[in-house]
Every structure is written in structure tokens, then in C-alpha cells.
Design an enzyme around this catalytic site. Sequence first.
Site, short mmCIF file in Angstrom:
data_model
loop_
_atom_site.label_atom_id
_atom_site.label_comp_id
_atom_site.label_asym_id
_atom_site.label_seq_id
_atom_site.Cartn_x
_atom_site.Cartn_y
_atom_site.Cartn_z
N ARG A 1 9.64 -10.16 6.53
CA ARG A 1 10.40 -9.01 6.02
C ARG A 1 11.81 -9.40 5.61
NH1 ARG A 1 7.70 -4.16 7.30
NH2 ARG A 1 6.57 -4.12 9.27
N PHE B 1 -1.65 -10.09 -2.14
CA PHE B 1 -0.90 -9.66 -0.96
C PHE B 1 0.47 -10.32 -1.02
CE2 PHE B 1 0.57 -9.26 3.35
CZ PHE B 1 0.20 -7.96 3.63
N ASP C 1 -0.39 0.73 -2.91
CA ASP C 1 -1.58 -0.11 -3.09
C ASP C 1 -2.74 0.84 -3.42
OD1 ASP C 1 -3.47 -2.13 -2.96
OD2 ASP C 1 -3.44 -2.29 -0.79
N GLU D 1 9.21 4.41 -1.31
CA GLU D 1 8.16 3.56 -0.74
C GLU D 1 8.40 2.11 -1.16
OE1 GLU D 1 5.99 2.79 1.15
OE2 GLU D 1 4.27 4.12 1.30
N ASP D 2 7.92 1.18 -0.36
CA ASP D 2 8.00 -0.23 -0.75
C ASP D 2 6.94 -0.54 -1.81
OD1 ASP D 2 5.98 0.20 1.11
OD2 ASP D 2 6.55 -1.44 2.44
P1 IMP Z 1 -1.64 2.13 0.55
O1 IMP Z 1 -1.66 3.23 1.57
O2 IMP Z 1 -2.97 1.43 0.41
O3 IMP Z 1 -1.09 2.57 -0.79
O4 IMP Z 1 -0.69 0.99 1.11
C1 IMP Z 1 0.65 1.24 1.23
C2 IMP Z 1 1.28 0.53 2.41
O5 IMP Z 1 0.56 -0.62 2.83
C3 IMP Z 1 2.63 0.04 1.98
O6 IMP Z 1 3.61 1.01 2.27
C4 IMP Z 1 2.79 -1.24 2.74
O7 IMP Z 1 3.40 -0.96 3.98
C5 IMP Z 1 1.39 -1.75 2.96
N1 IMP Z 1 1.02 -2.76 1.93
C6 IMP Z 1 0.21 -2.59 0.86
N2 IMP Z 1 0.10 -3.72 0.14
C7 IMP Z 1 0.88 -4.63 0.75
C8 IMP Z 1 1.21 -6.01 0.46
O8 IMP Z 1 0.76 -6.64 -0.51
N3 IMP Z 1 2.07 -6.61 1.35
C9 IMP Z 1 2.58 -5.97 2.44
N4 IMP Z 1 2.31 -4.68 2.73
C10 IMP Z 1 1.46 -4.02 1.90
MG MG Z 2 5.02 0.99 3.67
#
Ligand code: IMP
Ligand code: MG
Length: 192
Positions: free
Chosen positions: A164, A151, A101, A97-98
Site C-alpha cells: 500500500r 491485479f 473491478d 474509490e481506489d
Molecule cells: P469490486 O467490488 O469487485 O469492484 O472490487 C473493488 C475492491 O476490491 C476495491 O475497492 C479494492 O479494494 C479491491 N480490488 C479490486 N481489484 C484490485 C486490484 O487489482 N488490486 C488490489 N485491490 C483490488
Molecule cells: Mg477498496
Amino acid sequence: MLTSAQIQARIRQLASVLKQECFTESERPLLVCTLKGAAPFFHDLCLALQQLSQSYDLEFVRVSSYHGTSSTGTVSSSDGSELIATPLHNRTVILCEDIVDTGTTLEWLVPQLHAKGAASVHVCTLLDKRLPEEKKKYTAAYTGFSIPNHFIVGYGLDYNEWYRDTSDIFVLGKTGIIACDRHYEKLKEELS
Ligand code: IMP
Ligand code: MG
């Protein structure tokens, strides 16, 4: 927030930890990339594993849970197609995963991979955002960097598909938001 050199050095460490803890001599794990954000990280992690002479198979899933700078709270497999083409029965999966959050994406995705028969799913994320514990739905087993709750963009991470294409990672400021929003407004005007 993070330079390319910092990112690359950490990826080499992650590859070596994954080699010790998730790879065995008799088995090729399946490395799974969550598109699109994790693509640069995935690529560089694969190269680092190659340097360690590790064999692996590759797969990709495409999911999204974000719109603009906030989580929508729900996850979708963005093109509506089957989540993953490779059979997972008895496979060791390393999910790349990148950023984690809220953990909404992984809370949804990891059980799907288990349901498809994976023997184990190890989540490796480049970044983990520090949030209050009650807001975190999932914690990855392997994390590159724990970062403050901003963010961020770059190295695969986007704001409405922008930014990106950098090798460093940045906190997205007002100027960055305005530049991107203006671009889309102009596009809309041109099309109308
Ligand atoms: P989660 O489902 O809330 O854990 O968010 C995960 C996904 O949301 C990541 O795989 C990202 O694609 C996107 N994301 C969450 N935070 C950021 C950020 O700060 N910048 C860009 N994309 C984010
Ligand atoms: Mg992602």
C-alpha cells in the site's frame, strides 16, 4: 503501470471536473473515502480541491470484498460498526474509490448511502478495470484511469496488506506474491 506524476496530474483534472459538475456555491458536498485502499487517492484529491478553493466535509467507510487476489463476491463493512456516522439527509455525496473491478462493492454501497437519505451519490474512482460488460455490476460516473485486467498494487492498493505504501502503481508479479507469502509463513513459524 502508473507513475506518481501521472496519478497526480490526473487527480488535478478530476478535481477540476468535480468542481464544475458536483459543487454549487451554496453547498458543501460530503466527500466519502472507502478505506483502506482509497486513502492516498482521497488525500490527494482533497488537496487538489483545496487548491481550487473548494469547501467540503469528510467521512470514511470501511468495506471489503477481496481476499488475496480475487473478489469474494460479497461485501462486508469490515469492523461490523455503523457504516457511516454523518447524517446524509439531503447531502450531495462524492464517494471516492481506489478501483472498480466487478463493481460488487459499489453495487452494495451506493444504495446504502441513498437509503440513508443522500440527495445524490457521485462515484469517483481512481481506477476502473476493463472487464467484459456482463461482469461489471457498477460503472462509476468519474474515472481516473481505465486499466487492463491485472491485479495491481501500490498507492493504497494491497495484496494481503502489502504494497500500500508506494507512490506509483504496479502490476503484481510472481516475485511480489512470493515475497509477501514468505513473510506471512515466517511470521506463522515464529508464532507457533
Ligand atoms: P469490486 O467490488 O469487485 O469492484 O472490487 C473493488 C475492491 O476490491 C476495491 O475497492 C479494492 O479494494 C479491491 N480490488 C479490486 N481489484 C484490485 C486490484 O487489482 N488490486 C488490489 N485491490 C483490488
Ligand atoms: Mg477498496
